[in-house]
Design an enzyme around this catalytic site. Structure first.
Site, PDB file in Angstrom:
ATOM      1  N   ASP A   1       0.562  -1.287   0.037  1.00 20.78           N
ATOM      2  CA  ASP A   1       0.033   0.095   0.011  1.00 20.78           C
ATOM      3  C   ASP A   1       0.838   1.306   0.009  1.00 20.78           C
ATOM      4  O   ASP A   1       2.143   1.244   0.115  1.00 20.78           O
ATOM      5  CB  ASP A   1      -0.942  -0.035   1.125  1.00 20.78           C
TER       6      ASP A   1
ATOM      7  N   GLU B   1      -9.845  -2.435   5.281  1.00 20.20           N
ATOM      8  CA  GLU B   1     -10.554  -2.203   6.574  1.00 20.20           C
ATOM      9  C   GLU B   1     -11.649  -2.939   6.790  1.00 20.20           C
ATOM     10  O   GLU B   1     -12.230  -3.471   5.814  1.00 20.20           O
ATOM     11  CB  GLU B   1     -10.815  -0.894   6.499  1.00 20.20           C
TER      12      GLU B   1
ATOM     13  N   ASN C   1      -7.537  -3.404  14.042  1.00 21.42           N
ATOM     14  CA  ASN C   1      -9.183  -3.586  13.887  1.00 21.42           C
ATOM     15  C   ASN C   1      -9.095  -4.842  12.759  1.00 21.42           C
ATOM     16  O   ASN C   1     -10.273  -4.800  12.380  1.00 21.42           O
ATOM     17  CB  ASN C   1      -9.679  -2.190  13.302  1.00 21.42           C
TER      18      ASN C   1
ATOM     19  N   HIS D   1      -7.386  -5.192   9.954  1.00 17.66           N
ATOM     20  CA  HIS D   1      -6.989  -4.866   8.700  1.00 17.66           C
ATOM     21  C   HIS D   1      -5.674  -5.576   8.255  1.00 17.66           C
ATOM     22  O   HIS D   1      -4.630  -5.872   9.172  1.00 17.66           O
ATOM     23  CB  HIS D   1      -6.833  -3.284   8.504  1.00 17.66           C
TER      24      HIS D   1
END
Ligand code: F6R
Length: 243
Positions: free
Chosen positions: A67, A143, A136, A138
């Site tokens: 990313d 996400e 979380n 990810h």
């Protein structure tokens, strides 16, 4: 899914680097999928150490990073390209033209993502994908709620992720709110996947991701469906699944 425990961050990093170096030794022109973030830094340091000793040769290796922040130039100290150049690429004998990170400065999101997908396809996919794990759940910047069928796409970062990333930005500088990320579909097509996790603060999400139900609400849980995944963690991160 194989779970490997190192007693601390250093041992966890050495075990992860071992798997990556085995991949490079077995296939010198392999395609490595790489991650940024704090967790893999020790792994990269270990790889550099073995390279300096003469035990590893990166000259034929290609890389694809997961990313990049939308809007950050390659020379911005918080861009993921900058991170990779400094943590790994400049420290080993890799040919920089074989290293790939989504182009954060491409303003046309569709083009940025299509270009990156083309690169991934032209390279014939990923032999070994290294992943960190967000609090979380990810992976990359996929996400909670993300469809498992996505390739490279542009995402709005969640509050949690922006908050976690804040530590990397100084003063009032704006934390980017969007990123280009490889999708779950591409990650799942990697031949092998290696997840590195460290610290007590990851213990809950490690349990939800790897010992809970597979759900888009915990993107990393999809890795349970891959046939060659290794999770390498220190004792603290694995404490709730190995207890
Ligand atoms: C980084 C990335 C992220 C991180 C994750 C964990 O390229 O894609 O998914 O792997 O946020 O980050 P750390 O290792 O800093 O806890």
């Amino acid at each position: 899914m194989k779970i490997v425990c190192g007693k601390d961050y250093k041992e966890m990093s050495r075990k992860a680097a071992n798997i990556i170096s085995a991949q490079i030794i077995l296939k010198e022109n392999c395609v490595l999928g790489l991650a940024t973030g704090s967790t893999p830094i020790g792994t990269y340091d270990q790889l550099v150490e073995w390279y300096e000793k003469g035990d590893l040769d990166f000259s034929q290796v290609s890389t694809l990073n997961l990313d990049e922040y939308r809007g950050l130039a390659a020379d911005h100290p918080q861009s993921y390209r900058y991170f990779m150049n400094n943590q790994l690429f400049k420290r080993v004998n890799i040919d920089i033209s074989r290293t790939h990170v989504p182009d954060g400065l491409e303003p046309d999101a569709d083009k940025a993502c299509a270009d990156y997908n083309n690169i991934i396809h032209e390279m014939g996919g990923i032999d070994l994908q290294l992943l960190g794990l967000g609090h979380n759940g990810h992976i990359g910047f996929n996400e909670p709620g993300i469809a498992f069928e996505t390739e490279t796409h542009c995402v709005d970062l969640t509050e949690t992720t922006m908050k976690a990333n804040k530590r990397f930005f100084e003063g009032d500088e704006q934390v980017p709110s969007q990123a280009y990320t490889m999708g779950i579909k591409t990650i799942m097509q990697a031949k092998k996947i290696l997840v590195v996790v460290s610290g007590e603060d990851k213990a809950d999400i490690v349990k939800r991701a790897f010992a809970g139900p597979v759900t888009p609400e915990v993107p990393a849980s999809v890795l349970q469906l891959h046939n060659d995944v290794t999770i390498i963690g220190d004792e603290a991160a694995l404490s709730k699944i190995l207890a």
